[in-house]
Design an enzyme around this catalytic site. Structure first.
Site, PDB file in Angstrom:
ATOM      1  N   PRO A 139       0.809  -1.231   0.000  1.00 44.30           N
ATOM      2  CA  PRO A 139       0.000   0.000   0.000  1.00 44.30           C
ATOM      3  C   PRO A 139       0.841   1.281   0.000  1.00 44.30           C
ATOM      4  CG  PRO A 139      -0.948  -1.596   1.510  1.00 44.30           C
ATOM      5  CD  PRO A 139       0.350  -2.181   1.042  1.00 44.30           C
ATOM      6  N   GLY A 142       5.123   1.310  -3.903  1.00 42.85           N
ATOM      7  CA  GLY A 142       4.872   0.866  -5.262  1.00 42.85           C
ATOM      8  C   GLY A 142       6.151   0.903  -6.073  1.00 42.85           C
ATOM      9  N   ILE A 168      -2.097  -7.671  -6.170  1.00 43.71           N
ATOM     10  CA  ILE A 168      -1.447  -8.927  -6.532  1.00 43.71           C
ATOM     11  C   ILE A 168      -2.336  -9.722  -7.490  1.00 43.71           C
ATOM     12  CG2 ILE A 168      -0.363 -11.023  -5.697  1.00 43.71           C
ATOM     13  CD1 ILE A 168       0.927  -8.296  -4.788  1.00 43.71           C
ATOM     14  N   GLU A 374       3.683  -3.482 -13.574  1.00 46.77           N
ATOM     15  CA  GLU A 374       5.087  -3.866 -13.771  1.00 46.77           C
ATOM     16  C   GLU A 374       5.971  -2.664 -14.090  1.00 46.77           C
ATOM     17  OE1 GLU A 374       6.169  -7.498 -15.590  1.00 46.77           O
ATOM     18  OE2 GLU A 374       4.186  -8.379 -15.349  1.00 46.77           O
ATOM     19  N   GLU A 378       6.442   6.227 -16.243  1.00 51.15           N
ATOM     20  CA  GLU A 378       7.478   7.101 -15.693  1.00 51.15           C
ATOM     21  C   GLU A 378       8.698   6.295 -15.236  1.00 51.15           C
ATOM     22  OE1 GLU A 378       3.699   9.075 -15.923  1.00 51.15           O
ATOM     23  OE2 GLU A 378       4.222   7.183 -14.939  1.00 51.15           O
TER      24      GLU A 378
END
Length: 396
Positions: A139, A142, A168, A374, A378
């Site tokens: 959370p 990332g 997930i 994935e 950016e």
């Protein structure tokens, strides 16, 4: 049954082998027969089609990149990209399910595991007996993996895991998960380690199932660890090398996301091409208007360019080359091109493009994930930039 579409006639920049063409056709026919009739039912109810996924396992698609000695199909990344594109041209939810299973959870075990771990797990995931998941994102962590809070503390011959992972793929249905956890916070990303956790392990459970914009027939959920004890032999790779191995995993995974984007975009382009040839305005099919033809030309050209980048990365991967730059380029360009193509497809449908009775609104919803999952666009630019600068060292 004739399953070819107009845009399939020149899909590939090189000639496919007879085996690759047969693979592509078999997957296309399966997708039209087993997936296409259920797309909107699964999407509306956010239903995970486990039985269909198991059938893909029986076809060899859940172990497509693994050697036959481990129960895999023994094919390469070119074949893998073909498979993901074909599935995703019908339903991206199925494409991403297969991609996450192969590229992430299963492949991390194959790349970083010892022979005992490979022999124990790869035959099960390659056959589709077991489904795999991969847990890196949290959370509050990332793109910045160094911010991970999930911990793994060594106690004798066991590790104790605490924390949770989010976003997930296959989380609720996975029989085995690879989880990245902090073993030494003082070392940043070099203090992250990977662990194999089996379904049913005490203290391990799936959490909230996400209610998503698109790809709704794929399962996306939390993984929760509460004093979860696993044997020390479930450490995957060396302690502290989990993040480094994860980056190797992502090099291949980004090829599959590029292929996912290609498939979704191709599905949208196929639907739009068919529609503009049938839709009549001002006394003729709208396909006869130059403005429509130019839009189709741009869509098809960008799609082919994206496929070239994706297949370049796949060919280099099959040759055993390092593909960090190439896979990131393929993922970045393919995902952003696919978003534009799906947007244009909705525009070509006009008001009907906004209606669920027509296919392009779903392609439009599904495709956005490709610029996020994935590694965001950016992050891809950061990766590519670093790889470029490595070639030209600073002078001083």
């Amino acid at each position: 049954m004739n399953v070819a579409t107009q845009s399939e006639q020149s899909l590939y920049p090189f000639i496919l082998t007879e085996e690759q063409e047969q693979l592509r056709k078999e997957i296309r026919e399966f997708a039209l027969r087993e997936i296409a009739p259920h797309i909107m039912t699964w999407d509306e109810a956010s239903t995970f089609p486990l039985d269909t996924v198991k059938k893909l396992g029986a076809m060899g698609l859940l172990g497509i990149i693994f050697p036959p000695e481990y129960g895999g199909a023994g094919l390469g990344y070119v074949d893998y990209a073909l498979a993901i594109e074909e599935l995703s041209a019908i339903d991206g939810s199925i494409g991403i399910t297969v991609a996450a299973h192969n590229s992430l959870g299963s492949n991390h075990i194959f790349l970083a595991g010892d022979e005992v771990q490979r022999r124990k797990y790869i035959p099960r995931v390659a056959s589709g007996e077991w489904l795999a998941a991969w847990g890196l994102t949290e959370p509050g962590s990332g793109s910045d993996a160094s911010g991970a809070r999930t911990t793994a503390v060594r106690k004798g011959d066991r590790y104790i895991l605490n924390g949770n992972k989010t976003f997930i793929t296959n989380g609720h249905y996975a029989d085995v998960a690879v989880v990245i956890a902090v073993t030494d916070r003082s070392k940043g990303t070099h203090g992250l380690s990977a662990f194999i956790v089996e379904k049913g392990t005490k203290g391990f459970r799936p959490g909230k199932k996400e209610n998503k914009l698109g790809l709704r027939a794929s399962d996306t959920s939390e993984l929760i660890f509460e004093d979860c004890e696993i044997p020390a032999e479930n450490l995957l790779g060396a302690e502290g090398e989990g993040f480094i191995d994860a980056m190797r995993v992502l090099d291949g995974g980004r090829i599959s996301i590029a292929a996912l984007a290609l498939g979704i975009a191709r599905g949208a382009l196929d639907a739009a091409t068919k529609y503009v040839k049938e839709r009549r305005q001002f006394g003729k099919a709208i396909a006869e208007f130059q403005g429509i033809q130019w839009k189709l030309a741009d869509m098809a050209t960008e799609l082919d360019a994206a496929r070239l980048l994706t297949q370049r990365a796949a060919v280099l991967k099959d040759a055993g080359r390092k593909v960090t730059r190439e896979s990131s380029m393929a993922k970045l360009f393919s995902s952003e091109v696919a978003v534009r193509i799906c947007d244009d497809a909705v525009q070509l449908f006009g008001g009907y493009g906004f209606i669920k009775d027509y296919p392009v609104e779903k392609f439009y919803r599904d495709v956005k994930l490709c610029t996020i999952g994935e590694g965001t666009s950016e992050i891809q630019r950061m990766v590519i930039g670093r790889e470029i600068l490595k070639v030209y060292p600073s002078r001083g």
